[in-house]
Each structure stands twice: as structure tokens, then as C-alpha cells.
Design a protein around this motif. Structure first.
Motif, PDB file in Angstrom:
ATOM      1  N   SER A 200       0.917  -0.660  -0.301  1.00  0.00           N
ATOM      2  CA  SER A 200       0.549   0.423  -0.185  1.00  0.00           C
ATOM      3  C   SER A 200       0.530   0.990   0.045  1.00  0.00           C
ATOM      4  CB  SER A 200      -0.938   0.203   1.279  1.00  0.00           C
ATOM      5  OG  SER A 200      -1.606   1.279   1.357  1.00  0.00           O
ATOM      6  N   THR A 201       0.871   2.029  -1.164  1.00  0.00           N
ATOM      7  CA  THR A 201       1.975   3.207  -1.126  1.00  0.00           C
ATOM      8  C   THR A 201       0.584   4.217  -1.196  1.00  0.00           C
ATOM      9  OG1 THR A 201       3.072   1.697  -2.882  1.00  0.00           O
ATOM     10  CG2 THR A 201       3.455   4.140  -3.030  1.00  0.00           C
ATOM     11  N   ALA A 202       1.027   5.159  -0.194  1.00  0.00           N
ATOM     12  CA  ALA A 202      -0.579   5.865   0.498  1.00  0.00           C
ATOM     13  C   ALA A 202       0.885   7.283   0.955  1.00  0.00           C
ATOM     14  CB  ALA A 202      -0.327   6.436   2.139  1.00  0.00           C
ATOM     15  N   ILE A 203      -0.660   8.541   0.524  1.00  0.00           N
ATOM     16  CA  ILE A 203      -0.040   9.311   0.794  1.00  0.00           C
ATOM     17  C   ILE A 203      -0.330  10.334   2.045  1.00  0.00           C
ATOM     18  CG2 ILE A 203       0.441  11.926  -0.806  1.00  0.00           C
ATOM     19  CD1 ILE A 203      -1.457  10.702  -2.601  1.00  0.00           C
ATOM     20  N   MET A 204       0.483  10.705   2.837  1.00  0.00           N
ATOM     21  CA  MET A 204       0.118  11.429   4.631  1.00  0.00           C
ATOM     22  C   MET A 204      -1.051  12.876   3.843  1.00  0.00           C
ATOM     23  SD  MET A 204       2.945  12.450   6.850  1.00  0.00           S
ATOM     24  CE  MET A 204       3.851  10.640   7.519  1.00  0.00           C
ATOM     25  N   LYS A 205      -2.041  12.411   4.381  1.00  0.00           N
ATOM     26  CA  LYS A 205      -3.299  13.261   4.189  1.00  0.00           C
ATOM     27  C   LYS A 205      -4.227  13.207   5.029  1.00  0.00           C
ATOM     28  CE  LYS A 205      -4.652  11.798   0.547  1.00  0.00           C
ATOM     29  NZ  LYS A 205      -4.843  11.428  -1.104  1.00  0.00           N
ATOM     30  N   THR A 206      -5.067  13.859   5.836  1.00  0.00           N
ATOM     31  CA  THR A 206      -6.290  14.053   6.260  1.00  0.00           C
ATOM     32  C   THR A 206      -7.289  14.265   5.336  1.00  0.00           C
ATOM     33  OG1 THR A 206      -6.021  16.931   6.140  1.00  0.00           O
ATOM     34  CG2 THR A 206      -5.038  16.429   7.930  1.00  0.00           C
ATOM     35  N   HIS A 207      -8.481  13.782   5.915  1.00  0.00           N
ATOM     36  CA  HIS A 207      -8.953  13.028   5.812  1.00  0.00           C
ATOM     37  C   HIS A 207     -10.917  13.703   6.349  1.00  0.00           C
ATOM     38  CE1 HIS A 207     -12.955  10.150   4.061  1.00  0.00           C
ATOM     39  NE2 HIS A 207     -12.192  10.660   2.675  1.00  0.00           N
ATOM     40  N   GLY A 208     -11.585  14.425   5.412  1.00  0.00           N
ATOM     41  CA  GLY A 208     -12.916  14.644   6.465  1.00  0.00           C
ATOM     42  C   GLY A 208     -13.751  13.725   7.027  1.00  0.00           C
ATOM     43  N   PHE A 209     -13.863  12.602   6.975  1.00  0.00           N
ATOM     44  CA  PHE A 209     -14.374  11.331   7.965  1.00  0.00           C
ATOM     45  C   PHE A 209     -13.702  10.704   8.538  1.00  0.00           C
ATOM     46  CE2 PHE A 209     -17.372  12.667   4.263  1.00  0.00           C
ATOM     47  CZ  PHE A 209     -18.194  12.790   4.625  1.00  0.00           C
ATOM     48  N   ALA A 210     -12.801  10.373   8.009  1.00  0.00           N
ATOM     49  CA  ALA A 210     -11.564   8.980   8.733  1.00  0.00           C
ATOM     50  C   ALA A 210     -10.241   9.330   9.371  1.00  0.00           C
ATOM     51  CB  ALA A 210     -11.292   8.449   7.946  1.00  0.00           C
ATOM     52  N   SER A 211     -10.462  11.369   9.475  1.00  0.00           N
ATOM     53  CA  SER A 211      -9.225  12.092  10.421  1.00  0.00           C
ATOM     54  C   SER A 211      -8.015  12.055   9.804  1.00  0.00           C
ATOM     55  CB  SER A 211      -8.906  11.890  12.017  1.00  0.00           C
ATOM     56  OG  SER A 211      -9.973  11.826  12.014  1.00  0.00           O
ATOM     57  N   VAL A 212      -7.023  10.888   8.891  1.00  0.00           N
ATOM     58  CA  VAL A 212      -6.226  11.064   7.635  1.00  0.00           C
ATOM     59  C   VAL A 212      -6.497   9.035   6.846  1.00  0.00           C
ATOM     60  CG1 VAL A 212      -4.743  11.597  10.476  1.00  0.00           C
ATOM     61  CG2 VAL A 212      -5.572   8.869  10.260  1.00  0.00           C
ATOM     62  N   THR A 213      -5.585   9.341   6.193  1.00  0.00           N
ATOM     63  CA  THR A 213      -6.083   8.523   5.513  1.00  0.00           C
ATOM     64  C   THR A 213      -4.694   8.283   4.736  1.00  0.00           C
ATOM     65  OG1 THR A 213      -6.213   7.981   2.781  1.00  0.00           O
ATOM     66  CG2 THR A 213      -6.309  10.410   3.702  1.00  0.00           C
ATOM     67  N   LEU A 214      -4.111   7.261   5.330  1.00  0.00           N
ATOM     68  CA  LEU A 214      -2.848   6.442   4.933  1.00  0.00           C
ATOM     69  C   LEU A 214      -3.037   5.519   4.556  1.00  0.00           C
ATOM     70  CD1 LEU A 214      -2.099   7.793   8.552  1.00  0.00           C
ATOM     71  CD2 LEU A 214      -0.558   8.731   6.626  1.00  0.00           C
ATOM     72  N   SER A 215      -1.786   4.336   4.694  1.00  0.00           N
ATOM     73  CA  SER A 215      -2.154   2.658   4.221  1.00  0.00           C
ATOM     74  C   SER A 215      -2.589   1.864   4.674  1.00  0.00           C
ATOM     75  CB  SER A 215      -0.762   1.790   4.462  1.00  0.00           C
ATOM     76  OG  SER A 215      -0.693   1.519   6.218  1.00  0.00           O
ATOM     77  N   LEU A 216      -3.400   2.342   5.579  1.00  0.00           N
ATOM     78  CA  LEU A 216      -4.578   0.947   5.937  1.00  0.00           C
ATOM     79  C   LEU A 216      -5.758   1.465   4.762  1.00  0.00           C
ATOM     80  CD1 LEU A 216      -4.476   0.323   9.921  1.00  0.00           C
ATOM     81  CD2 LEU A 216      -3.557  -1.450   7.448  1.00  0.00           C
ATOM     82  N   LYS A 217      -6.285   3.058   5.389  1.00  0.00           N
ATOM     83  CA  LYS A 217      -7.315   3.863   4.519  1.00  0.00           C
ATOM     84  C   LYS A 217      -6.736   3.462   2.751  1.00  0.00           C
ATOM     85  CE  LYS A 217     -10.170   7.888   3.161  1.00  0.00           C
ATOM     86  NZ  LYS A 217      -9.144   7.736   2.250  1.00  0.00           N
ATOM     87  N   ASN A 218      -6.193   3.413   2.294  1.00  0.00           N
ATOM     88  CA  ASN A 218      -5.470   3.486   0.691  1.00  0.00           C
ATOM     89  C   ASN A 218      -6.354   2.112   0.548  1.00  0.00           C
ATOM     90  OD1 ASN A 218      -4.227   3.994  -1.659  1.00  0.00           O
ATOM     91  ND2 ASN A 218      -2.492   2.680  -1.134  1.00  0.00           N
ATOM     92  N   VAL A 219      -6.025   0.890   0.951  1.00  0.00           N
ATOM     93  CA  VAL A 219      -6.661  -0.689   0.504  1.00  0.00           C
ATOM     94  C   VAL A 219      -7.498  -0.642   0.349  1.00  0.00           C
ATOM     95  CG1 VAL A 219      -6.302  -2.971   0.797  1.00  0.00           C
ATOM     96  CG2 VAL A 219      -4.256  -1.150   0.478  1.00  0.00           C
ATOM     97  N   LEU A 220      -8.439  -0.635   1.789  1.00  0.00           N
ATOM     98  CA  LEU A 220      -9.163  -0.990   2.563  1.00  0.00           C
ATOM     99  C   LEU A 220     -10.927  -0.026   1.922  1.00  0.00           C
ATOM    100  CD1 LEU A 220      -9.595  -1.002   6.625  1.00  0.00           C
ATOM    101  CD2 LEU A 220      -9.135  -2.865   4.746  1.00  0.00           C
ATOM    102  N   LEU A 221     -10.380   1.591   1.155  1.00  0.00           N
ATOM    103  CA  LEU A 221     -11.924   2.436   0.828  1.00  0.00           C
ATOM    104  C   LEU A 221     -10.947   2.299  -0.944  1.00  0.00           C
ATOM    105  CD1 LEU A 221     -12.603   2.974   3.986  1.00  0.00           C
ATOM    106  CD2 LEU A 221     -12.687   5.433   2.512  1.00  0.00           C
ATOM    107  N   GLY A 222      -9.726   1.834  -1.630  1.00  0.00           N
ATOM    108  CA  GLY A 222      -9.936   1.589  -2.977  1.00  0.00           C
ATOM    109  C   GLY A 222     -10.286   0.188  -3.214  1.00  0.00           C
ATOM    110  N   ALA A 223     -10.596  -0.822  -2.569  1.00  0.00           N
ATOM    111  CA  ALA A 223     -10.472  -1.653  -3.097  1.00  0.00           C
ATOM    112  C   ALA A 223     -12.414  -2.261  -3.767  1.00  0.00           C
ATOM    113  CB  ALA A 223     -10.133  -2.771  -1.965  1.00  0.00           C
ATOM    114  N   PRO A 224     -13.229  -1.645  -3.267  1.00  0.00           N
ATOM    115  CA  PRO A 224     -14.379  -1.722  -3.916  1.00  0.00           C
ATOM    116  C   PRO A 224     -14.091  -1.206  -5.552  1.00  0.00           C
ATOM    117  CG  PRO A 224     -14.488  -0.286  -2.278  1.00  0.00           C
ATOM    118  CD  PRO A 224     -12.786  -0.420  -2.123  1.00  0.00           C
TER     119      PRO A 224
END
Length: 359
Positions: A200-224
Motif C-alpha cells: 500500500s503506497t499512500a500519501i500522508m493526508k487528512t480526511h473529512g470523515f476518517a481524520s487521516v488517510t494512510l496505508s490502511l485506508k488506501n487499500v480498504l477504501l480503494g478495494a471496492p
């Protein structure tokens, strides 16, 4: 009332043990470059070797590098955990998953130099084909993102294959949707394949509902799947009454029992703060984080951004469930010192709470 106001962390853990947490597997399509595997439906922890809901006692390590070259930062971070990485890859095929939440705004997407740093690290030791696969959220499509961000330059030099995962095989899992009903969601089959080594190659970013978007969110929300006619990605965000809200944390925790990366590579060379994950502003942080424990990488990265992972529900729930080492005191940081790489990223204006560290 929002999800985080209705549910405590322990409430969520209890609910996830009930019937809704049991996900069905329905084979739908054979069209993909990846072979189907009968074990693809097994939950993440059977891949990781520990029992679910058991907090790990052992230490995890995470590499932290600060420097003035993006590719070198990534390469040097990976070198610090080289033995751990290659002992995990063994004979598996490698899938590198970038983040294309946007296909035309570089700040919101994984930079090609991040991927170049990974490939420079892998290629001297790994001779098989490497797949770079993404399932972009936009209507323009994944291949447009590959073109706009210069990924085609990697194909010949590094012998990689660029794949639009949105157009391949998928399987069904469940999310929680309107009126708290289980909703079927199509998941790109490669993310469920235990024979793939997912980076999982993520960018260090904030997110409006999840606070942060990092390696886990990159895959979990990218998989659908987003097949460019209907996108299932929004179903990870939908809660009671069909409105986007904090139930995204519940759905990410639930999906992590099926979809989980093997290696986290987080590029913070230029991070994003404020209105992330696509419309925020840059942070010149010049850091990189890597770990074979993605939860540890995300917890550390949240700390580097100035956030308390204990206040971020999906990270704290995964910590309690033992999906990795989420206790900062049990994460060995290799490379640069945390205090030399710490920032204060601005929260998203959409958040109704602050996960910022106490001053």
C-alpha cells in the motif's frame, strides 16, 4: 447524531462479533490478470498468523526517513526493514497499490517518484513481474491516472505491468448502509488473494470523515469496484439514512478482516492538510514511513501529523483487535527521530471532532 457519538469503541467491537460481521463470498467474474484462489475469502488474521481480537505483545518496527529527495527517502526507509520485507514476499507476486483518489491533481495522488523508490529497492532482488494496480475513484479511469502522473515511464525500465483493477474480477463482501442494513459491495479480487504481496503506497493526508488517510485506508477504501458505470466505493461511507458520516470507521474495521496490505509505504514528502483527501493544501514535510506492520505505520504517521490515533476510531479499534501493533510505546522507530519529523497538520473542516494531540 453521528456515528462516533452513538458508539463507543467497545460498542463497535461487540457489534462486529455479531452476525452482520460474517461476510458472504460470491464469485462473480473470471476476467482478471490474476488467478482465482479458493482461499481468497479467508480473513486477514489467517494470513498474519495471529488470532483475531488478540493484541500483539511483540514490538513492531517502522522506518522513518527525512530528506530532500522523495525517491531516496522511500528507498532508504525500505532498506532499514529489508530482511522483514523479503522474508514476507517469498514466492508471492507483488502488487503495488498507489492512491488515485484524483487522476489529475498530483497533490492528491501517489507520485511516480514514490513508486520509483520502491522499484529501485525491489528490482535487484525480485525478478518476477511486478504489477502496479489501482482502482481509481474517478470517472476518468485508472489508466488516465497512470498517464497523467507519468507511470508509463516505469514500464520498460522496471518491467512492470499497469493494471486497472476496476475492470477485473471481484467478489462480494458486506458493508453497513442506510438504516444500519448490510449492503453487498464488490471488492477487487486481488485484494483478497493470499498469494499476492500487497504494498500500500499512500500519501500522508487528512480526511473529512476518517481524520487521516494512510496505508490502511488506501487499500480498504480503494478495494471496492468502480466499473465507471456504478461505483461501490461510496458504500464504505454511507450510514443511517444514506448520508455520509462516521460509519466509515465501522466499515473499514469490518473490511480489514478480509482486505489488508502486507507492506505500508507512506510518502509524506509533500503531505496534504485541511480539506483532504483531494482538495487540501500542501505540507512540506519531506518524510517517509515504511513498515511490514501497516497499523504501526499508520499510528506512527498519525503521530507525525500531530494526531492522536487513540481518537481515530478505525485505528483504535484495529489496535484493540490486535490487527497490528497500535501502541506507540511498542513501535521501534528506525532511522530519524520522531521529534525531528513531527508536524501539526490542520484538521479537515468537515470533521466535527479533533483528533489533534494535546498540547
Amino acid at each position: 447524531m453521528k456515528f462516533s457519538e452513538q458508539w463507543s469503541r467497545r460498542d463497535m467491537m461487540k457489534a462486529l462479533g455479531m452476525g452482520v460481521a460474517g461476510a458472504a463470498t460470491i464469485s462473480v467474474s473470471d476476467r482478471n490478470a490474476f488467478a482465482r484462489n479458493p482461499e481468497a475469502s479467508r480473513i486477514y488474521r489467517s494470513r498474519g498468523g495471529r488470532s483475531l481480537y488478540q493484541q500483539p505483545e511483540e514490538l513492531s518496527s517502522a522506518a522513518l526517513i527525512k530528506g530532500n529527495d522523495r525517491s531516496e527517502n522511500i528507498y532508504n526507509a525500505l532498506k532499514l526493514i529489508e530482511d522483514q520485507i523479503f522474508s514476507g514476499i517469498k514466492g508471492k507476486q507483488i502488487l503495488i497499490k498507489p492512491n488515485f483518489v484524483q487522476t489529475s491533481r498530483q497533490l492528491a495522488a501517489t507520485h511516480v517518484d514514490t513508486i520509483r523508490g520502491i522499484l529501485e529497492f525491489l528490482r535487484p532482488h525480485y525478478k518476477k513481474e511486478i504489477v502496479i494496480g489501482e482502482a481509481a475513484a474517478t470517472k476518468e479511469g485508472t489508466m488516465v491516472g497512470f498517464k497523467n502522473y507519468g507511470y508509463y515511464d516505469l514500464v520498460q525500465k522496471y518491467k512492470v505491468k499497469l493494471v486497472d483493477l476496476n475492470l477485473g474480477a471481484y467478489e462480494y463482501r458486506y458493508t453497513i448502509g442506510a438504516d444500519n442494513a448490510p449492503v453487498p459491495i464488490r471488492i477487487c479480487a486481488p485484494f483478497l488473494d493470499p498469494n499476492l504481496y500487497v504494498i500500500s503506497t499512500a500519501i500522508m493526508k487528512t480526511h473529512g470523515f476518517a481524520s487521516v488517510t494512510l496505508s490502511l485506508k488506501n487499500v480498504l477504501l480503494g478495494a471496492p469496484v468502480n466499473d465507471y458505470k456504478v461505483s461501490d466505493k461510496g458504500r464504505m461511507h454511507m450510514g443511517p439514512h444514506g448520508e455520509p458520516n462516521d460509519i466509515i470507521h465501522f466499515n473499514m474495521f469490518h473490511m480489514a478482516q478480509h482486505v489488508f496490505p502486507d507492506l505500508a509505504v507512506i510518502d509524506g514528502f509533500t503531505g496534504m492538510e485541511g480539506d483532504g483527501p483531494s482538495r487540501g493544501t500542501p505540507v512540506d514535510s519531506r518524510i517517509a514511513v515504511a513498515s511490514v506492520d501497516p497499523l504501526a505505520a499508520d499510528v506512527l504517521s498519525a503521530r507525525l501529523m500531530g494526531f492522536d490515533s487513540k481518537k481515530i476510531l478505525y485505528l483504535s479499534a484495529m489496535t484493540e483487535a490486535g490487527m497490528g501493533q497500535g501502541n506507540l510505546g511498542k513501535i521501534t522507530v528506525l532511522g530519524n527521530r520522531v521529534e525531528d519529523c513531527s508536524y501539526r497538520f490542520k484538521n479537515s473542516p468537515l470533521l466535527h471532532f479533533s483528533a489533534a494531540l494535546d498540547s
